[in-house]
Design a protein around this motif. Structure first.
Motif, PDB file in Angstrom:
ATOM      1  N   LEU A 132       0.829  -1.182  -0.169  1.00 47.19           N
ATOM      2  CA  LEU A 132       0.021  -0.072  -0.023  1.00 47.19           C
ATOM      3  C   LEU A 132       0.876   1.346  -0.184  1.00 47.19           C
ATOM      4  CD1 LEU A 132      -2.652  -1.310   2.564  1.00 47.19           C
ATOM      5  CD2 LEU A 132      -3.033  -0.670   0.002  1.00 47.19           C
ATOM      6  N   LEU A 133       1.922   1.291   0.644  1.00 43.51           N
ATOM      7  CA  LEU A 133       2.968   2.412   0.666  1.00 43.51           C
ATOM      8  C   LEU A 133       3.597   2.384  -0.600  1.00 43.51           C
ATOM      9  CD1 LEU A 133       4.307   4.415   2.555  1.00 43.51           C
ATOM     10  CD2 LEU A 133       6.082   2.931   2.763  1.00 43.51           C
ATOM     11  N   TYR A 134       4.026   1.283  -1.278  1.00 42.78           N
ATOM     12  CA  TYR A 134       4.341   1.707  -2.695  1.00 42.78           C
ATOM     13  C   TYR A 134       3.192   2.166  -3.579  1.00 42.78           C
ATOM     14  CZ  TYR A 134       5.945   0.579  -7.406  1.00 42.78           C
ATOM     15  OH  TYR A 134       6.276   0.650  -8.578  1.00 42.78           O
ATOM     16  N   GLY A 135       2.103   1.507  -3.345  1.00 40.83           N
ATOM     17  CA  GLY A 135       0.861   2.211  -4.147  1.00 40.83           C
ATOM     18  C   GLY A 135       0.753   3.387  -4.235  1.00 40.83           C
ATOM     19  N   MET A 136       0.927   3.924  -3.192  1.00 42.04           N
ATOM     20  CA  MET A 136       0.678   5.525  -2.602  1.00 42.04           C
ATOM     21  C   MET A 136       1.617   6.422  -3.258  1.00 42.04           C
ATOM     22  SD  MET A 136      -1.112   5.091   1.201  1.00 42.04           S
ATOM     23  CE  MET A 136      -1.361   7.004   1.276  1.00 42.04           C
ATOM     24  N   THR A 137       3.183   5.828  -3.160  1.00 44.36           N
ATOM     25  CA  THR A 137       4.044   6.841  -3.359  1.00 44.36           C
ATOM     26  C   THR A 137       4.426   6.483  -4.946  1.00 44.36           C
ATOM     27  OG1 THR A 137       5.568   5.048  -2.626  1.00 44.36           O
ATOM     28  CG2 THR A 137       4.982   6.986  -1.113  1.00 44.36           C
ATOM     29  N   LYS A 138       4.552   5.419  -5.433  1.00 42.66           N
ATOM     30  CA  LYS A 138       4.901   5.110  -6.788  1.00 42.66           C
ATOM     31  C   LYS A 138       3.987   4.319  -7.863  1.00 42.66           C
ATOM     32  CE  LYS A 138       9.297   6.138  -6.210  1.00 42.66           C
ATOM     33  NZ  LYS A 138       9.800   7.496  -6.745  1.00 42.66           N
ATOM     34  N   GLY A 139       3.226   3.526  -7.309  1.00 39.05           N
ATOM     35  CA  GLY A 139       2.344   2.866  -7.890  1.00 39.05           C
ATOM     36  C   GLY A 139       1.038   3.547  -8.756  1.00 39.05           C
ATOM     37  N   LYS A 140       0.817   4.726  -8.232  1.00 43.04           N
ATOM     38  CA  LYS A 140      -0.396   5.274  -8.725  1.00 43.04           C
ATOM     39  C   LYS A 140      -0.039   6.042 -10.039  1.00 43.04           C
ATOM     40  CE  LYS A 140       0.830   9.412  -6.001  1.00 43.04           C
ATOM     41  NZ  LYS A 140      -0.004  10.245  -4.684  1.00 43.04           N
ATOM     42  N   TYR A 141       1.399   6.204 -10.345  1.00 42.67           N
ATOM     43  CA  TYR A 141       1.905   6.763 -11.374  1.00 42.67           C
ATOM     44  C   TYR A 141       2.776   5.916 -12.277  1.00 42.67           C
ATOM     45  CZ  TYR A 141       0.426  11.352  -9.492  1.00 42.67           C
ATOM     46  OH  TYR A 141      -0.363  12.267  -8.837  1.00 42.67           O
ATOM     47  N   ASN A 142       2.683   4.573 -11.881  1.00 41.67           N
ATOM     48  CA  ASN A 142       3.423   3.475 -12.545  1.00 41.67           C
ATOM     49  C   ASN A 142       2.619   3.122 -13.979  1.00 41.67           C
ATOM     50  OD1 ASN A 142       5.348   1.585 -13.346  1.00 41.67           O
ATOM     51  ND2 ASN A 142       4.369   0.060 -11.821  1.00 41.67           N
ATOM     52  N   PHE A 143       2.647   3.901 -14.983  1.00 36.12           N
ATOM     53  CA  PHE A 143       1.770   3.779 -16.188  1.00 36.12           C
ATOM     54  C   PHE A 143       2.139   2.733 -17.066  1.00 36.12           C
ATOM     55  CE2 PHE A 143       1.045   8.300 -14.902  1.00 36.12           C
ATOM     56  CZ  PHE A 143      -0.281   8.252 -15.030  1.00 36.12           C
ATOM     57  N   LYS A 144       1.350   1.961 -17.739  1.00 33.21           N
ATOM     58  CA  LYS A 144       1.775   0.968 -18.492  1.00 33.21           C
ATOM     59  C   LYS A 144       0.870   0.974 -19.688  1.00 33.21           C
ATOM     60  CE  LYS A 144       4.188  -1.142 -15.415  1.00 33.21           C
ATOM     61  NZ  LYS A 144       5.738  -1.220 -15.563  1.00 33.21           N
ATOM     62  N   VAL A 145       1.561   0.663 -20.775  1.00 36.58           N
ATOM     63  CA  VAL A 145       0.924   0.639 -22.158  1.00 36.58           C
ATOM     64  C   VAL A 145       0.512  -0.872 -22.457  1.00 36.58           C
ATOM     65  CG1 VAL A 145       1.220   1.010 -24.648  1.00 36.58           C
ATOM     66  CG2 VAL A 145       2.291   2.592 -23.113  1.00 36.58           C
ATOM     67  N   HIS A 146      -0.741  -1.155 -22.622  1.00 36.88           N
ATOM     68  CA  HIS A 146      -1.479  -2.498 -23.037  1.00 36.88           C
ATOM     69  C   HIS A 146      -1.658  -2.563 -24.329  1.00 36.88           C
ATOM     70  CE1 HIS A 146      -1.923  -3.942 -18.787  1.00 36.88           C
ATOM     71  NE2 HIS A 146      -1.632  -2.902 -18.470  1.00 36.88           N
ATOM     72  N   LYS A 147      -0.898  -3.434 -25.067  1.00 31.93           N
ATOM     73  CA  LYS A 147      -1.491  -3.407 -26.501  1.00 31.93           C
ATOM     74  C   LYS A 147      -2.003  -4.789 -26.942  1.00 31.93           C
ATOM     75  CE  LYS A 147       2.567  -0.401 -27.875  1.00 31.93           C
ATOM     76  NZ  LYS A 147       3.705  -0.288 -28.987  1.00 31.93           N
ATOM     77  N   LYS A 148      -3.197  -4.710 -27.564  1.00 29.90           N
ATOM     78  CA  LYS A 148      -3.971  -5.963 -28.143  1.00 29.90           C
ATOM     79  C   LYS A 148      -4.117  -5.761 -29.641  1.00 29.90           C
ATOM     80  CE  LYS A 148      -4.567  -7.996 -24.304  1.00 29.90           C
ATOM     81  NZ  LYS A 148      -4.217  -9.708 -24.225  1.00 29.90           N
ATOM     82  N   THR A 149      -4.258  -6.641 -30.380  1.00 33.98           N
ATOM     83  CA  THR A 149      -4.844  -6.896 -31.885  1.00 33.98           C
ATOM     84  C   THR A 149      -6.023  -7.478 -31.782  1.00 33.98           C
ATOM     85  OG1 THR A 149      -2.313  -6.576 -32.677  1.00 33.98           O
ATOM     86  CG2 THR A 149      -4.059  -7.456 -34.060  1.00 33.98           C
ATOM     87  N   ILE A 150      -6.971  -6.736 -32.464  1.00 31.46           N
ATOM     88  CA  ILE A 150      -8.432  -7.360 -32.623  1.00 31.46           C
ATOM     89  C   ILE A 150      -8.523  -7.798 -33.964  1.00 31.46           C
ATOM     90  CG2 ILE A 150     -10.788  -7.349 -31.854  1.00 31.46           C
ATOM     91  CD1 ILE A 150      -9.965  -5.152 -29.790  1.00 31.46           C
ATOM     92  N   TYR A 151      -9.171  -9.139 -34.308  1.00 36.16           N
ATOM     93  CA  TYR A 151      -9.314  -9.201 -35.801  1.00 36.16           C
ATOM     94  C   TYR A 151     -10.755  -9.238 -36.035  1.00 36.16           C
ATOM     95  CZ  TYR A 151      -4.400 -10.764 -36.020  1.00 36.16           C
ATOM     96  OH  TYR A 151      -3.122 -10.750 -36.196  1.00 36.16           O
ATOM     97  N   TYR A 152     -11.372  -8.900 -37.040  1.00 32.90           N
ATOM     98  CA  TYR A 152     -12.425  -8.894 -37.748  1.00 32.90           C
ATOM     99  C   TYR A 152     -12.686  -9.067 -39.001  1.00 32.90           C
ATOM    100  CZ  TYR A 152     -13.768  -6.075 -33.475  1.00 32.90           C
ATOM    101  OH  TYR A 152     -13.826  -5.646 -32.139  1.00 32.90           O
ATOM    102  N   PRO A 153     -13.446 -10.046 -39.464  1.00 28.81           N
ATOM    103  CA  PRO A 153     -13.653 -10.603 -40.913  1.00 28.81           C
ATOM    104  C   PRO A 153     -14.138  -9.552 -41.541  1.00 28.81           C
ATOM    105  CG  PRO A 153     -14.444 -12.475 -39.439  1.00 28.81           C
ATOM    106  CD  PRO A 153     -14.011 -11.158 -38.567  1.00 28.81           C
ATOM    107  N   ASP A 154     -15.241  -8.610 -41.074  1.00 31.16           N
ATOM    108  CA  ASP A 154     -15.939  -7.666 -41.890  1.00 31.16           C
ATOM    109  C   ASP A 154     -15.545  -6.423 -41.637  1.00 31.16           C
ATOM    110  OD1 ASP A 154     -16.808  -7.734 -38.988  1.00 31.16           O
ATOM    111  OD2 ASP A 154     -18.693  -7.057 -39.494  1.00 31.16           O
ATOM    112  N   LEU A 155     -14.134  -6.287 -41.274  1.00 29.82           N
ATOM    113  CA  LEU A 155     -13.590  -4.782 -41.014  1.00 29.82           C
ATOM    114  C   LEU A 155     -13.366  -4.168 -42.379  1.00 29.82           C
ATOM    115  CD1 LEU A 155     -12.217  -2.729 -39.166  1.00 29.82           C
ATOM    116  CD2 LEU A 155      -9.805  -3.848 -39.636  1.00 29.82           C
TER     117      LEU A 155
END
Length: 410
Positions: A132-155
């Motif tokens: 919780l201490l880490y979450g309040m000091t560092k974790g709240k700004y520990n930004f992560k980029v999440h990448k996903k690819t989604i497939y659509y036959p009708d795109l």
């Protein structure tokens, strides 16, 4: 009155058991006195803060965030200590009765506390305390980029490889570090996506919370297909008491205007067509619609002029909208983008092994990508934070989605 008595008794029990754990490990008088004084000061501060700072006419601010953080970082570890020490007491009592029944009367009914139990308890309590201490000091700004690819036959062919950057749940009234937010904005710009979408909750309650951050968020570069946004439940000012309906309405109008000030096009139950080459897709934005929350979203109105066969991207803040209306809708909304849950700002995620957060017991879709017969929803874990002023295990997120034409890839 009764609830305050119950709360008082509970706090006393937690403090007594926590003190027993400390007392088992050391008999140094000044250490024990210091522990008691610090504990008393924290209790007094928390009770005073709840009595004076939590004002329904003000809503959440940095003082209330700190108080909630202090409450959690103090009492979650202490409750864990209590669980260990209470468990030991049960064993001690059972042992006492066994001695009585066996006729062993030359020993005291209860055995003395064992030092190793207190050591284990304190070691276990250190885990949530440090987390919780880490979450309040560092974790709240520990930004992560999440990448996903989604497939659509009708795109549509022209949109093969189309990229979307999504952010959600900014909660600007909670921020306290310009450097960290500027770094996150740079991360957004580095993605070089075709479009940027923001799925609601620009503030905690009041429009002026965003004032110190307008220039920072305006620096989000406008990509080829623009920047669009929708409202979240916190954007309606529902969680405070207003002097008048006029004040509430003015705040709401000011919140809507914030989107213009940061160069986002706010979609209020409406849609736009994104054109590329000879093809187009529909971007639809509804106002907030959620189970247990404000339901201002109107999917029918927002979809006016769109055909069932059109490829559709829907922005809807609360994922319960997808669960209860969108995922089985006859008009086939291909991709829904939501936020709202924050992933509870607490959990464990190890890709391929474990994904858990307490919010999953409230929302079926709470973080990441979900599918129902070829229709997808992505739930962003949130850019900012609210209530607890930190994040543990569920880090602030910038989402990048790539749309590809073709069958789903295993």
């Amino acid at each position: 009155m009764l609830r305050w008595i119950i709360l008082f008794v509970f706090v006393v029990l937690v403090e007594l058991y926590a003190f027993q754990a400390v007392k088992t490990l050391t008999r140094i008088k000044w250490v024990l006195i210091a522990y008691q004084v610090i504990s008393l000061l924290i209790v007094v501060y928390i009770f005073y803060s709840f009595a004076t700072q939590f004002d329904r006419s003000v809503g959440q601010n940095k003082h209330t965030l700190f108080t909630i953080g202090l409450l959690l970082i103090t009492y979650i570890p202490k409750m864990l200590l209590m669980a260990f020490m209470f468990g030991e007491d049960i064993i001690r009592v059972i042992g006492g009765f066994l001695k009585e029944f066996s006729g062993t009367t030359n020993e005291s009914f209860l055995t003395s506390r064992r030092k190793f139990v207190s050591q284990i308890a304190l070691g276990a309590a250190a885990i949530p305390f440090l987390s919780l201490l880490y979450g309040m000091t560092k974790g709240k700004y520990n930004f992560k980029v999440h990448k996903k690819t989604i497939y659509y036959p009708d795109l549509p062919d022209s949109f093969d490889g189309f990229t979307i950057t999504q952010i959600s749940d900014v909660h600007s009234g909670s921020f306290d570090n310009h450097h960290e937010i500027e770094h996150a904005i740079n991360m957004i710009n580095e993605q070089k996506s075709d479009i940027i979408l923001f799925t609601g909750d620009i503030v905690n309650t009041h429009a002026d919370e965003m004032n110190p951050w307008i220039e920072t968020f305006r620096s989000i570069e406008t990509p080829q297909f623009g920047k669009f946004s929708v409202l979240g439940n916190h954007d309606y000012g529902e969680y405070v008491t207003w002097p008048s309906q006029k004040d509430k309405n003015e705040n709401f109008e000011a919140i809507k205007d914030l989107h213009r000030q940061i160069d986002f096009k706010l979609l209020l139950n409406e849609n736009v067509k994104l054109k590329k080459g000879d093809d187009e897709i529909a971007l639809i934005g509804v106002e907030n619609w959620g189970i247990g929350f404000k339901q201002a979203g109107d999917l029918v109105k927002a979809s006016e002029g769109i055909k069932q066969t059109d490829f559709k991207i829907l922005m809807s803040h609360d994922p319960s909208h997808w669960e209860h209306e969108v995922k089985t809708h006859r008009d086939n909304y291909h991709l829904t983008l939501s936020g709202h849950t924050h992933g509870s700002q607490f959990g464990i995620e190890i890709p391929g092994f474990v994904k858990w957060s307490p919010i999953q017991y409230r929302y079926k879709q709470w973080g990441g990508l979900y599918e129902n017969v070829g229709r997808y929803i992505y739930v962003n874990r949130g850019f900012g934070f609210h209530a607890y002023p930190g994040r543990v295990g569920i880090w602030p997120e910038i989402t990048v989605l790539e749309l590809k034409k073709g069958p789903k890839v295993a």
